[in-house]
Write a protein that holds these residues in place. Structure first.
Motif, PDB file in Angstrom:
ATOM      1  N   GLN A 124     -21.257  46.939   0.269  1.00 31.79           N
ATOM      2  CA  GLN A 124     -21.231  48.090  -0.629  1.00 31.79           C
ATOM      3  C   GLN A 124     -19.834  48.680  -0.803  1.00 31.79           C
ATOM      4  OE1 GLN A 124     -23.719  48.945  -2.443  1.00 31.79           O
ATOM      5  NE2 GLN A 124     -25.329  47.744  -1.448  1.00 31.79           N
TER       6      GLN A 124
ATOM      7  N   SER B 178     -18.456  44.926  -3.272  1.00 24.27           N
ATOM      8  CA  SER B 178     -18.896  45.460  -4.553  1.00 24.27           C
ATOM      9  C   SER B 178     -17.748  46.130  -5.304  1.00 24.27           C
ATOM     10  CB  SER B 178     -20.039  46.454  -4.333  1.00 24.27           C
ATOM     11  OG  SER B 178     -20.502  46.971  -5.560  1.00 24.27           O
TER      12      SER B 178
ATOM     13  N   THR C 176     -24.241  39.044  -5.513  1.00 23.59           N
ATOM     14  CA  THR C 176     -23.408  39.912  -6.350  1.00 23.59           C
ATOM     15  C   THR C 176     -23.837  39.830  -7.804  1.00 23.59           C
ATOM     16  OG1 THR C 176     -21.542  39.547  -4.853  1.00 23.59           O
ATOM     17  CG2 THR C 176     -21.046  40.444  -7.021  1.00 23.59           C
TER      18      THR C 176
END
Length: 565
Positions: A131, A135, A182
């Motif tokens: 995260q 990301s 992803t």
């Protein structure tokens, strides 16, 4: 404003906002990478200090350091440099349900990849890493496409990834492809741009998977193509060459080839997406009539960005699709990236990976010091342009001073941050009897031999056979009329060049400790056949790598089977 322009504007706006925020953070770190690295290491130590591993290595005590230099000294004193086998027992405990071993709690998933033993490496991916690191880096990655080619999201995208979920550990934690996860979890405004649904990457049959990818992609105006491994581009075009007329027929009628080896449920999902498109079918037929062999620059004339690896030994595959894409297409380097760590991104449109000092902690050992039992470790801020180093990473996913086994070269700077290019795997060095032959030396020698002999190879690979102290060289010539005599001549020329360029190799050859190399003539499309077999055996397309100089009996046996009869 047309629908296409509106779509491009919306995606550009949203990605410029999301990616721009992260770019500002990178630029701030670039002003003082030493400060950024100090903060990153402290954050990782704070994150892991109460775990079993953190307590065993005194992370809380290391955090008492009052300067970056003292922090590094305490870090080196308490935390040894490691390889995967050093932590495999701890990962196994996580896999069986234990928590707070290498990192707080349990991982969200594992990325599996090949290791030095027959057992694969299970790389933990924590929520913290996914995260807050992975990301956010992905947002910058997409931002770079827009920065260099503003029309990149004006059409559709094809992104070749692995399955997001391939199975589960004993405790139920899934394992699979990080790139697949992803892609699966990307925002809807990006996900809606993909030509192919996620289910397509669950197709087991190699040829059927590529058929579906290309039948779907070739119907649309595709402006972005992403696949880490450039050999995949070769496979995609081979599929086009073989099945182009079938694609056109499917596109015309809105169907999917009935002869494909597909799971019925996946076929059902795919067929529901297709509608008759006779107009596009007519365009594709006209392209074949005009060009004969239809290439990406013909069926994807608006392609803006092609994103693959271009470094290390992947360069050998780039020649196979040279001039196949439109001239305006930006072929951007994928960057230094592995299952263990996405270390940074290409920010300049060239081939240099800008390391992200605010997301990972990096250490380095100079190339000339690799065999020294008392290695000196350098911090990121201490690297020199033009020098080569072995890279070690510390992440928010349980890897601490982890040896990536990669040799990199510092090529430039982004502010104070060194930019790197991958040179080769450290284990790309073969030494049967002290000759220390680098894979890079072998590749360069082959290319020099091609020039000297005025010939061209389509593919080549070399193996060290320890039992006979012999190098076995395998050549596939562009001219399929080449003979064994041509292969023998090529091997002799490569041998001569290696002796000129590597004094250790020359000494071992002159003393007969390394025997004369043996040449083999490979059959047509040997690499493509080898790769297909590997994928049929379970290798992931996106992770597929092939060193061009190896000491590997299993892979050697597979190439022995590809010798031209």
């Amino acid at each position: 404003m047309s629908k296409k322009l509106k779509k491009n504007f919306k995606v550009n706006f949203l990605m410029n906002v999301a990616g721009g925020i992260q770019v500002k953070k990178l630029n701030k770190a670039a002003k003082d990478c030493e400060k950024a690295q100090d903060a990153t290491l402290r954050a990782i130590l704070e994150y892991a200090k109460d775990t079993e591993y953190g307590k065993a290595h005194n992370y809380a005590e290391i955090l008492k350091a009052t300067s970056p230099k003292e922090l590094q000294e305490l870090w080196e004193k308490n935390q040894p440099a490691i390889q995967y086998e050093d932590i495999r027992p701890l990962v196994e405990r996580h896999k069986n349900g234990e928590e707070n071993i290498l990192f707080p709690g349990k991982p969200m998933m594992y990325a599996t990849t090949s290791g030095t033993t027959k057992e694969p490496k299970w790389i933990p991916i924590t929520n913290e890493y996914y995260q807050n690191i992975y990301s956010k880096m992905s947002k910058v990655w997409l931002w770079t496409f827009i920065h260099h080619r503003p029309k990149v999201f004006g059409g559709m995208c094809t992104s070749i990834v692995g399955k997001s979920v391939e199975g589960a550990a004993p405790d139920g934690t899934v394992y699979g492809s990080v790139s697949g996860v992803t892609r699966r979890d990307c925002p809807d405004f990006i996900h809606n741009l993909y030509n192919e649904p996620d289910e397509m990457y669950s197709i087991a049959d190699y040829k059927a998977r590529y058929y579906c990818i290309m039948r779907t992609g070739i119907e649309n105006d595709t402006t972005l193509l992403v696949t880490a491994n450039p050999s995949t581009i070769v496979e995609m075009q081979n599929n086009v060459n073989e099945f182009y007329d079938d694609y056109v027929n499917d596109i015309e009628h809105g169907t999917l080839n009935a002869n494909l080896n597909l799971d019925p449920e996946i076929r059902k999902v795919l067929e529901a997406r297709y509608k008759p498109n006779p107009e596009r079918a007519a365009e594709l037929r006209a392209l074949k009539e005009k060009y004969g062999t239809v290439l990406p620059k013909h069926y994807w004339p608006n392609m803006q960005v092609l994103n693959t690896w271009k470094c290390g030994n992947t360069k050998v595959y780039l020649e196979k699709f040279k001039d196949s894409f439109p001239e305006h297409t930006l072929h951007q380097e994928f960057g230094y990236f592995a299952s263990e760590c996405r270390a940074g991104l290409v920010m300049n449109g060239k081939s240099d990976t800008v390391l992200f000092p605010h997301m990972h902690y990096f250490e380095f050992v100079a190339e000339e010091d690799l065999d020294n039992p008392n290695k000196k470790f350098y911090r990121l801020c201490e690297l020199e342009k033009g020098k080569r180093y072995s890279i070690f990473v510390t992440t928010f996913a349980g890897l601490y001073r982890y040896d990536m086994n990669d040799l990199v070269e510092v090529t430039d700077f982004y502010g104070t941050i060194p930019c790197i290019q991958l040179i080769q795997k450290i284990n790309g060095i073969i030494t049967m009897t002290g000759e220390k032959l680098h894979e890079r030396q072998f590749i360069d020698a082959v290319h020099d031999a091609e020039k000297a002999l005025n010939t061209q190879l389509k593919f080549f690979v070399g193996f060290a056979e320890v039992e006979t102290s012999t190098y076995q060289f395998y050549f596939e010539f562009a001219d399929q009329n080449a003979t064994q005599a041509d292969a023998d001549k090529m091997a002799a020329e490569v041998d001569k060049i290696l002796k000129q360029n590597n004094i250790e190799y020359a000494a071992k050859r002159d003393s007969f400790r390394v025997k004369d190399p043996i040449a083999h003539l490979l059959q047509k499309e040997s690499f493509e056949t080898y790769k297909a077999r590997c994928i049929d055996m379970g290798a992931r397309d996106g992770q597929f790598k092939l060193n061009l100089l190896m000491q590997d009996e299993k892979r050697h046996a597979m190439f022995k089977d590809l010798i031209k009869k």
